[in-house]
Structures are given as structure tokens and as C-alpha cells.
Design an enzyme around this catalytic site. Sequence first.
Site, PDB file in Angstrom:
ATOM      1  CD1 TRP A 179     -29.777 -16.550  34.197  1.00  0.00           C
ATOM      2  CD2 TRP A 179     -31.005 -15.979  32.422  1.00  0.00           C
ATOM      3  NE1 TRP A 179     -28.968 -16.631  33.094  1.00  0.00           N
ATOM      4  CE2 TRP A 179     -29.685 -16.268  31.989  1.00  0.00           C
ATOM      5  CE3 TRP A 179     -31.943 -15.595  31.460  1.00  0.00           C
ATOM      6  CZ2 TRP A 179     -29.282 -16.198  30.659  1.00  0.00           C
ATOM      7  CZ3 TRP A 179     -31.554 -15.537  30.127  1.00  0.00           C
ATOM      8  CH2 TRP A 179     -30.234 -15.823  29.745  1.00  0.00           C
ATOM      9  CG  ASN A 180     -33.274 -20.047  30.183  1.00  0.00           C
ATOM     10  OD1 ASN A 180     -33.485 -20.591  31.254  1.00  0.00           O
ATOM     11  ND2 ASN A 180     -32.987 -20.712  29.074  1.00  0.00           N
ATOM     12  N   PRO A 196     -34.557 -20.426  42.950  1.00  0.00           N
ATOM     13  CG  PRO A 196     -36.087 -18.644  42.899  1.00  0.00           C
ATOM     14  CD  PRO A 196     -35.555 -19.733  43.796  1.00  0.00           C
ATOM     15  CB  ALA A 197     -31.855 -17.532  38.323  1.00  0.00           C
ATOM     16  CB  SER A 198     -30.338 -13.907  42.385  1.00  0.00           C
ATOM     17  OG  SER A 198     -30.034 -14.888  43.375  1.00  0.00           O
ATOM     18  N   GLY A 211     -29.410 -25.746  34.141  1.00  0.00           N
ATOM     19  CA  GLY A 211     -28.453 -24.654  34.029  1.00  0.00           C
ATOM     20  C   GLY A 211     -27.298 -25.066  33.140  1.00  0.00           C
ATOM     21  CB  SER A 212     -23.998 -23.550  32.583  1.00  0.00           C
ATOM     22  OG  SER A 212     -23.483 -23.561  33.913  1.00  0.00           O
ATOM     23  CD  GLU A 269     -33.589 -31.705  31.275  1.00  0.00           C
ATOM     24  OE1 GLU A 269     -34.293 -32.714  31.381  1.00  0.00           O
ATOM     25  OE2 GLU A 269     -33.059 -31.361  30.208  1.00  0.00           O
ATOM     26  CG  LEU A 270     -26.500 -30.234  32.603  1.00  0.00           C
ATOM     27  CD1 LEU A 270     -25.247 -31.071  32.764  1.00  0.00           C
ATOM     28  CD2 LEU A 270     -26.666 -29.274  33.761  1.00  0.00           C
ATOM     29  CD  GLU A 311     -25.934 -23.290  25.969  1.00  0.00           C
ATOM     30  OE1 GLU A 311     -25.299 -23.183  27.030  1.00  0.00           O
ATOM     31  OE2 GLU A 311     -27.024 -23.883  25.897  1.00  0.00           O
TER      32      GLU A 311
END
Length: 482
Positions: A156-157, A181-183, A233-234, A255-256, A385
Site C-alpha cells: 500500500w505504501n 494490489p493492496a486492498s 512487501g514484508s 523486494e522485502l 523495521e
Amino acid sequence: MKLKNSSLFQTKCYINGFWLDAQNGATIAVTNPADQRLLGTIPNMGRNEALEAVKAASKAFDRWKKRSAKERANLLRRWFELIMQHQDDLVLLLTLEQGKPLAEAKGEIAYGASYIEWFAEEAKRLYGDTIPAPSATQRIVVNKQPIGVCAAITPWNFPNAMITRKAAPALAAGCTFIIRPASQTPYSALALAVLAEQAGIPKGVFNVITGSAREIGEVLTFDDRVKKFSFTGSTPVGKTLMKQCASTIKKVSLELGGNAPFIVFDDADIESAVQGAILSKFRNAGQTCVCANRFYVQSSVYDEFVEKFSNATRELNIGNGLDDGVQIGPLIDENAVAKVQAYLDDALAKGAELVTGGKRLGESLFFEPTIVKNATSEMLVAKEEIFAPLAPVFKFDTIEQAIEYANDTEFGLASYFYAQNIKTIVQVSDALEYGMVGINTGLISNEAAPFGGVKQSGLGREGSKYGIDEYVEMKYLALGGL
Ligand SMILES: NC(=O)c1ccc[n+]([C@@H]2O[C@H](COP(=O)([O-])OP(=O)(O)OC[C@H]3O[C@@H](n4cnc5c(N)ncnc54)[C@H](O)[C@@H]3O)[C@@H](O)[C@H]2O)c1
Ligand SMILES: O=C[C@H](O)CS(=O)(=O)O
């Protein structure tokens, strides 16, 4: 929502060139994190719709891969031009759904579009090799072919740029693409589909599906027709998805998470270091994977840096991203606010001292940009993080200590340091265990550079001349009997 072009606000998914609701009519509400007001809904799709998307992308691949590189390049270029022509609307959509200030959203749209511009050109430079064969009767030819149907799941960022950073090289290489995509931030992705359609990108080539992360994720990671999976994401979720991809040996890009050190040596330009610290720490209210997470300052300049960094932080304007001059928007949700409060409480309980900030604004999702000093390695902020506007400042004495502290993490995405001495610069940049090192700068992300991490921050690179390699397979031709 006052858009110049209302068609950019889409509440349906885009699959095989059709705008669709979920088969069962289910929807997910999307709210503005600045005021929790409802922006609209999106389809809550699942397994069945994901299978339809894979089917469409598979069918479209047979045709898309046969288009010439120049044809694909021209279509991507047109997509880029349409995005830039509609930048104002895309910016408004992004700020409304994600919360970042308009100025940052404008930067993200341009940044995201730059990947499409870049890979429109790279499409025409996907070169192979001819290699002198050991045998006089043979020739060796190496070519690069599109890997096939590609799928991606994004956070989402950065609701625009994290998608274009994947879709652009995929389409440039001749692959077809499915994005989930993120909701929390779907409208930026759906607007990209509107413009892809307008650009003439054929149906089935670029597909956007919203809904159940687990159900859609399982299709995109287990289905053998998907040959490439890219995740941003994470780290914990990345590990799960990587395991799921193993069942069909998919090519995976990850890409974490990050835990970026920001080191200030005693010969640094302190004013410049403070500017870099503000940019690196508080961009997107600290919600970026490359945000400085730990500040290590050499003891002789510690007090000066803390004073100047905190003075600059106090000047930051916090508020609704739609308002002029706002620099710090809201966090994405209640969980994010609770997490940063817990990190702050833990640091203070273990001996850190609050220098500025430290408060949530009422019951909103806004949290003041915050600095604590006298941070130590026992605190959670040293290990996890933070992903929020909280800056812990640690002290060090020697260059060896700085390197040891900076590398003491399972993450390896971004890192930063400020120094003037060339021997220090060479020694530290060699020793840092990170995919990216910012030297005397707090901003390292652009389309020309290979973005990515080492250790548990990911696999592969996005952007640069290397980014397209994630979406091709190399084929070696042995021409014999000559
Ligand atoms: N390295 C990078 O380029 C980069 C960029 C942005 C964010 N991030 C990282 O992302 C994290 C913040 O974003 P987030 O909170 O959205 O991360 P997240 O991992 O919780 O979610 C990322 C995406 O994965 C989806 N997802 C979650 N669980 C899933 C599952 N089991 N199956 C399929 N999909 C699933 C989410 O819905 C979301 O769309 C931070 O760790 C940040 O560092 C990294
Ligand atoms: O959050 C992660 C993004 O990759 C940040 S950046 O915009 O690429 O720096």
C-alpha cells in the site's frame, strides 16, 4: 472526488479487457486514512476470478510475445505519456487512498511513470550474444525470450510505482502481467489499467485483480501457467509466497523489508546530513522500505547532529495530505499507530530519551515525527523495521563500531552514510552488507539504478538495465555440423 477525468476512478477490476465485479458481488470498502471517510469499494475477488485472469494472460501472451520490440516500446511510451498527461488526477487518487502529501504523490506518479519510460527504451535493447565456439564446426548463439505470464502482489505504501516497476519490464520483454494490489490502495492500480487500455495495450496483457490476498495469492503462486512471480512487501509474507512458488519452480523477485542504517561520521557535512536524514526518515511518514531506521552518529558530533536534526524535525508540517504545505501525512491504519507507539514505549522504557514529538494526534492516524536519543541495541527500534516517523539516534566511537552496528541485522536493503574522507567512503561502502548505499545523500531511488536488497531484504533488482532480466529466459543455440 473531483477528478478532471472521472473515468480514472474505477471500482471494477480489469481482466481480459473487461471491467468486472466479483462473481458473487462481494466488495471491499476503501477509506481515506486522513479522515477514515469512505472513498468507494472494489470487488472482493478470489480464486475463480484469479483463474480467469491467468487464463486471459496466457491467451494474450501468445500474441503479445510476437509483437516486435518496437511495437511494444511504442505502446509503453504511449502509456507513459497518458500517465503524465493525467498526473493531477492520479496524484489526487493516490493521496486520497494512501494519505501521502500531494507533493510526494506527484513525485511518486512521475517516479512510477519513469519506469515505463525507461523500459519502453529497454524493450529495444534486449540483446543476446554470439560466442566463439570451441569447435570450428559450431556456432554459439544466445538469445533472451519473454518468460511468459507474470504475476505480482504489491503493498500500500507506493500504490503506483511498485506496480509500474514490475509491469513495465514485464510488458517490455513481451510478457503478460497480472497485478493484485493492496486492498487499502487499489484505485491507483485501476487508474493505470484505464490508461493502459487507452494506450492500446491489448486485452489480457495487463490485468488488475483486487480481493482476497490468500486466495488470489495461491492461484498466482501455485498455477503452473504463471512463470514469474514478483512480490513487494514484508519479509515474512515474502517467505510464504516464495515457498508457494517453489511448487512450480517459478522465477521469483522479492523486494522485502529493510532496516536502513544512517551513519554520520565526524567529518560529515552536518547540515547536509540533517537534510538527508529528514528526507530519508520522514518521506511517506516513514513508511518506505528504504527509510533510515537507525541513526548512528560519531560521538564527537552527536550532540550537534541531534540538536540540528530535532530542530529541522520540529519544522515539519503534519496534516491532511490534500492541504497545501503538509509534509507528514497519516499512517495507514490503527495497527501502524499501535506499532510505533509500542516501539517508542519500549525505547523509553530501556533508557532512550525523547527529544521531539512522541504523540498521536487525538484518535486520528497521525503520529508526530519523533526523535529519541541515547538509543541502544537492546531496543526493538534497533532490530525491527519501524515503518513510521520515529528516529532512534545511537552513538558510536570508531569506524569499525559503525560498520559492526550497521550490519547487525538480517536485512540488507538500503543504507546511508555521510563522510568526506575518501578512505572512509571506500572502506565503509565496501563493508556495508546492503544492496544499496547512499553516500552523502538520503535519496537513492530512480529508474536508472538497480533497486533491490541482499540477505532477507529480497532477491533480484528492479529498474536499470538489469531490471528486464527478471522477465526473460536465456536460450542457448548450438549450431552444429557447419
Ligand atoms: N523492498 C521494497 O521495494 C519494498 C517496497 C515497499 C514496501 N516494502 C515492505 O512492505 C512492508 C509494508 O507493506 P505491507 O504492510 O503492505 O506488507 P505486507 O507484506 O503485509 O503486504 C504486502 C502485500 O501482500 C499482500 N499479502 C499479505 N499476506 C499475503 C498472503 N499470505 N498471500 C498473498 N498476499 C499477501 C498484502 O495484501 C499486500 O498487498 C514493509 O516491510 C516494507 O519494507 C518493501
Ligand atoms: O517503499 C519502498 C519503495 O521502493 C520506496 S522508493 O520510492 O522506491 O524509494
